[in-house]
Design a protein around this motif. Sequence first.
Motif, PDB file in Angstrom:
ATOM      1  N   ALA A 169       0.814  -1.184  -0.005  1.00  0.00           N
ATOM      2  CA  ALA A 169       0.098   0.023   0.246  1.00  0.00           C
ATOM      3  C   ALA A 169       0.825   1.224   0.138  1.00  0.00           C
ATOM      4  N   ALA A 170       2.205   1.367   0.145  1.00  0.00           N
ATOM      5  CA  ALA A 170       2.989   2.310   0.269  1.00  0.00           C
ATOM      6  C   ALA A 170       2.972   3.208  -1.245  1.00  0.00           C
ATOM      7  N   GLY A 171       2.519   2.357  -2.215  1.00  0.00           N
ATOM      8  CA  GLY A 171       2.458   3.225  -3.497  1.00  0.00           C
ATOM      9  C   GLY A 171       0.972   3.927  -3.759  1.00  0.00           C
ATOM     10  N   HIS A 172       0.132   3.781  -2.799  1.00  0.00           N
ATOM     11  CA  HIS A 172      -0.922   4.401  -3.036  1.00  0.00           C
ATOM     12  C   HIS A 172      -1.027   5.993  -3.496  1.00  0.00           C
ATOM     13  N   HIS A 173      -2.365   6.153  -4.191  1.00  0.00           N
ATOM     14  CA  HIS A 173      -2.124   7.590  -4.576  1.00  0.00           C
ATOM     15  C   HIS A 173      -2.923   8.828  -3.411  1.00  0.00           C
ATOM     16  N   LEU A 174      -2.087   9.796  -3.407  1.00  0.00           N
ATOM     17  CA  LEU A 174      -2.394  10.723  -2.302  1.00  0.00           C
ATOM     18  C   LEU A 174      -2.112  12.072  -2.911  1.00  0.00           C
ATOM     19  N   GLN A 175      -3.074  12.941  -2.999  1.00  0.00           N
ATOM     20  CA  GLN A 175      -2.833  14.176  -3.577  1.00  0.00           C
ATOM     21  C   GLN A 175      -1.905  14.820  -2.811  1.00  0.00           C
ATOM     22  N   TRP A 176      -1.775  14.676  -1.532  1.00  0.00           N
ATOM     23  CA  TRP A 176      -0.796  15.622  -0.728  1.00  0.00           C
ATOM     24  C   TRP A 176       0.720  15.332  -0.947  1.00  0.00           C
ATOM     25  N   ASP A 177       1.026  14.153  -1.694  1.00  0.00           N
ATOM     26  CA  ASP A 177       2.160  13.751  -1.827  1.00  0.00           C
ATOM     27  C   ASP A 177       2.663  14.626  -3.011  1.00  0.00           C
ATOM     28  N   ILE A 178       3.891  15.038  -2.617  1.00  0.00           N
ATOM     29  CA  ILE A 178       4.423  16.104  -3.777  1.00  0.00           C
ATOM     30  C   ILE A 178       4.559  15.513  -5.120  1.00  0.00           C
ATOM     31  N   LYS A 179       5.097  14.279  -5.348  1.00  0.00           N
ATOM     32  CA  LYS A 179       5.318  13.794  -6.786  1.00  0.00           C
ATOM     33  C   LYS A 179       3.942  13.649  -7.377  1.00  0.00           C
ATOM     34  N   GLN A 180       2.627  14.010  -6.742  1.00  0.00           N
ATOM     35  CA  GLN A 180       1.353  14.084  -7.461  1.00  0.00           C
ATOM     36  C   GLN A 180       1.243  15.560  -7.781  1.00  0.00           C
ATOM     37  N   ALA A 181       2.053  16.195  -7.815  1.00  0.00           N
ATOM     38  CA  ALA A 181       1.700  17.845  -7.869  1.00  0.00           C
ATOM     39  C   ALA A 181       1.096  18.255  -9.104  1.00  0.00           C
ATOM     40  N   SER A 182       1.617  17.542 -10.408  1.00  0.00           N
ATOM     41  CA  SER A 182       0.882  17.951 -11.596  1.00  0.00           C
ATOM     42  C   SER A 182      -0.578  17.974 -11.568  1.00  0.00           C
ATOM     43  N   SER A 183      -1.362  17.041 -11.005  1.00  0.00           N
ATOM     44  CA  SER A 183      -2.617  16.711 -11.088  1.00  0.00           C
ATOM     45  C   SER A 183      -3.282  18.035 -10.417  1.00  0.00           C
ATOM     46  N   LEU A 184      -2.464  18.659  -9.582  1.00  0.00           N
ATOM     47  CA  LEU A 184      -3.181  19.895  -8.600  1.00  0.00           C
ATOM     48  C   LEU A 184      -3.880  20.876  -9.629  1.00  0.00           C
ATOM     49  N   ARG A 185      -3.592  20.931 -10.892  1.00  0.00           N
ATOM     50  CA  ARG A 185      -4.024  22.000 -11.858  1.00  0.00           C
ATOM     51  C   ARG A 185      -5.591  21.904 -11.924  1.00  0.00           C
ATOM     52  N   ALA A 186      -6.129  20.714 -11.701  1.00  0.00           N
ATOM     53  CA  ALA A 186      -7.653  20.787 -11.528  1.00  0.00           C
ATOM     54  C   ALA A 186      -8.164  21.678 -10.317  1.00  0.00           C
ATOM     55  N   LEU A 187      -7.418  21.855  -9.577  1.00  0.00           N
ATOM     56  CA  LEU A 187      -7.988  22.657  -8.293  1.00  0.00           C
ATOM     57  C   LEU A 187      -7.508  23.825  -8.255  1.00  0.00           C
ATOM     58  N   VAL A 188      -6.595  24.313  -9.141  1.00  0.00           N
ATOM     59  CA  VAL A 188      -5.765  25.722  -9.029  1.00  0.00           C
ATOM     60  C   VAL A 188      -7.155  26.765  -9.373  1.00  0.00           C
ATOM     61  N   PRO A 189      -8.349  26.517 -10.105  1.00  0.00           N
ATOM     62  CA  PRO A 189      -9.356  27.483 -10.124  1.00  0.00           C
ATOM     63  C   PRO A 189      -9.876  28.030  -9.012  1.00  0.00           C
ATOM     64  N   ASP A 190      -9.888  26.858  -7.992  1.00  0.00           N
ATOM     65  CA  ASP A 190     -10.470  27.230  -6.837  1.00  0.00           C
ATOM     66  C   ASP A 190      -9.784  28.067  -6.142  1.00  0.00           C
ATOM     67  N   ILE A 191      -8.472  28.508  -6.043  1.00  0.00           N
ATOM     68  CA  ILE A 191      -7.667  29.599  -5.366  1.00  0.00           C
ATOM     69  C   ILE A 191      -8.406  30.964  -5.750  1.00  0.00           C
ATOM     70  N   ALA A 192      -8.981  31.736  -4.672  1.00  0.00           N
ATOM     71  CA  ALA A 192      -9.676  32.906  -5.132  1.00  0.00           C
ATOM     72  C   ALA A 192      -8.760  34.028  -5.453  1.00  0.00           C
ATOM     73  N   ASP A 193      -7.689  33.866  -4.699  1.00  0.00           N
ATOM     74  CA  ASP A 193      -6.939  35.401  -5.051  1.00  0.00           C
ATOM     75  C   ASP A 193      -6.142  35.171  -6.549  1.00  0.00           C
ATOM     76  N   ASP A 194      -6.271  36.010  -7.366  1.00  0.00           N
ATOM     77  CA  ASP A 194      -5.817  36.202  -8.583  1.00  0.00           C
ATOM     78  C   ASP A 194      -4.282  35.930  -8.779  1.00  0.00           C
ATOM     79  N   ALA A 195      -3.904  36.612  -7.887  1.00  0.00           N
ATOM     80  CA  ALA A 195      -2.031  36.980  -8.032  1.00  0.00           C
ATOM     81  C   ALA A 195      -1.653  35.332  -7.523  1.00  0.00           C
ATOM     82  N   LEU A 196      -2.106  34.938  -6.414  1.00  0.00           N
ATOM     83  CA  LEU A 196      -1.733  33.978  -5.767  1.00  0.00           C
ATOM     84  C   LEU A 196      -2.119  32.537  -6.598  1.00  0.00           C
TER      85      LEU A 196
END
Length: 348
Positions: A174-201
């Motif tokens: 189970a050590a290879g399970h997918h967890l979005q907090w895992d830094i190596k999974q950062a590329s798939s954060l793009r789906a969440l970036v629109p939820d960041i309210a501050d434009d510059a951030l």
Amino acid sequence: MPTLNVAPGLAAGGVFLFAARMTGDTPLGSSLNTAPPDLSERESLDLLVRHWGIEGRLDRLTSERDLNWRVSSERGRYVLKFANRQEDPEITRFQNLALQHIAAKDPSLPVPRVIPAADGATEVPLVDGSLMRLLSWVEGRPAHLAPPSSPLRRGVGAMAGRLTRALEGFDHPAAGHHLQWDIKQASSLRALVPDIADDALRQLCAQWLDWFDAIRPGLDALPWQVVHADLNPHNLLTAEDDATVVAGVLDFGDMVRTPRICDLAVAASYQIDPAAPLASLAEVAEGWADSLPLLPKESALLPGLTAIRMVTTIAITSHRAARWPDNATYILRNFPSAKAGILALPRP
């Protein structure tokens, strides 16, 4: 003190995108998009008595995706944990086995110990398919209440390095399970970036993800192992009489096999002094190097990976706080420090 060199920017070509388990339109996975178990105090206590023979008072503890109770009894204090029903039971077993490995490898490390049930089992399955378990209580004061200091930053790094060293050689399916907090999974954060309210951030986080896509292939050449992966101040304890001494580590729920340097980046991301970002990062790295000297490539990537952890915190908490407003205070607890840190670090 370790010298930290920021890795140079790479061309935008060669983007490496990690496949993510999608739930709806997000990569968070079912356990991060499912509310914690909903057992009452009475129901939880009945199960504790039935399987461990322990009577006591239960006080609910905050948790992102599980149900946790502090148990106060004549036999001592414990943590009673009910895993999220969407979490694979093998991940809970993975955590227990890791704690047992640490206890054997470095017995003096201040981490929870697994308390077997009356029948000797380390996990008890429930009718909904989730698992319950009992851990020892670790004494200390929450580290997020401690004032920032150089000794504390070095202590956090030292504890992170020592714990990572204790986990060397441990593995589990189970050590290879997918967890979005895992830094190596950062590329798939793009789906969440629109939820960041501050434009510059939001734009800054997107720039850091561009950087990560470019350096991601190079992570494969670094040392990998199982790590804690969530050494934030809410999972660390300081000594009751000295706020500069790290006295305990909690919550192994985000453990994963990933590049070893990611564990240091996670710990460091919560220790950055906005007035001296690289100097404070170097203090954390100095403590880590007592147990695990940094490789040159690890040192070069550390500032950027630290920023990526901040991006992860900003993106996931922005998304989840909107989805679970009743738990928003807890979910957003690390957002302010992540925002301040990423604005202070050199840009990609």
